[in-house]
Design a protein around this motif. Sequence first.
Motif, short mmCIF file in Angstrom:
data_model
loop_
_atom_site.label_atom_id
_atom_site.label_comp_id
_atom_site.label_asym_id
_atom_site.label_seq_id
_atom_site.Cartn_x
_atom_site.Cartn_y
_atom_site.Cartn_z
N ALA A 136 20.38 69.76 44.17
CA ALA A 136 21.50 68.99 43.62
C ALA A 136 22.62 69.91 43.15
N LEU A 137 22.25 71.06 42.61
CA LEU A 137 23.25 72.03 42.16
C LEU A 137 24.07 72.55 43.34
N ASN A 138 23.39 72.88 44.41
CA ASN A 138 24.09 73.38 45.59
C ASN A 138 25.03 72.32 46.16
N LEU A 139 24.57 71.08 46.19
CA LEU A 139 25.40 69.98 46.68
C LEU A 139 26.62 69.79 45.80
N ARG A 142 29.25 72.42 46.45
CA ARG A 142 30.02 72.15 47.67
C ARG A 142 31.03 71.03 47.44
N ASN A 143 30.61 70.00 46.72
CA ASN A 143 31.49 68.86 46.49
C ASN A 143 32.65 69.20 45.56
N LEU A 144 32.37 69.97 44.51
CA LEU A 144 33.38 70.25 43.50
C LEU A 144 34.26 71.45 43.83
N LEU A 145 33.65 72.49 44.41
CA LEU A 145 34.38 73.74 44.61
C LEU A 145 34.42 74.21 46.06
N GLY A 146 33.75 73.49 46.94
CA GLY A 146 33.78 73.89 48.34
C GLY A 146 33.05 75.18 48.63
N ARG A 147 32.02 75.49 47.86
CA ARG A 147 31.23 76.70 48.09
C ARG A 147 29.77 76.41 47.81
N SER A 148 28.91 77.34 48.20
CA SER A 148 27.47 77.15 48.02
C SER A 148 26.90 78.29 47.19
N LEU A 149 25.64 78.15 46.83
CA LEU A 149 24.93 79.24 46.17
C LEU A 149 24.82 80.41 47.14
#
Length: 219
Positions: A136-139, A142-149
């Motif tokens: 959920a954190l990774n998702l 991506r949704n908020l900042l357009g990046r991943s872990l």
Amino acid sequence: MREALQARLDERGVSSAEFSDLMIRLLDRGVLCRDESKREAELYDRFLQVRELVEDYLAVLRIRLLHEPRFNLLRVFPPGAEVPGLPDTEDDSHALRQRLSQQEVALILVLRAEYDKSLREGQLDEHGQALLSLEALNLSMRNLLGRSLPETATERQALLRRLRQLRLIRSPAEMDTDSEEAWLTIRPGIISLVTDTALAQLAPQAAEQPEDQPEYETP
């Protein structure tokens, strides 16, 4: 001054060595949380004995102290830092600030957003903590900042370790960050590190700035 301090410590039954131990730990780590460990519980209780002396000592250095009794949490901030619940100052010294990497800034912002979401939905536990899966954190990132872990497990572990040091999350030291079953706990102290204003202002910047450019600072 030294004799006066010693006299006030004697009145409270605290030795100069114990006071020094408390101050060194607080200034070195920047944070104390009573439920973190037996050691920090002892230091936090000692702070309660000599709170006025700690505040006076830090005031001389122009270091700001935030005490959140409901979370048994202490956090120190460098001069000029914006601190929730404390009046603003005009001191712009940055000497005591530690730089955060862009990835750390992004993750802290997302964790604060997720904490606020859990708070609104009444999903906090009895200690004011929020549970969140890494998936959920990774998702959310991506949704908020357009990046991943980070892609590698080593980088993800280092990132989580840094946030544990700041007392922002709880997670197993040897967490399998590749597992969809991995979970972490967001601690309420994140509110004292990321203000509502900072959350609104930093989110778009975190998405726009280069990955390897450290830009923000924290105590």
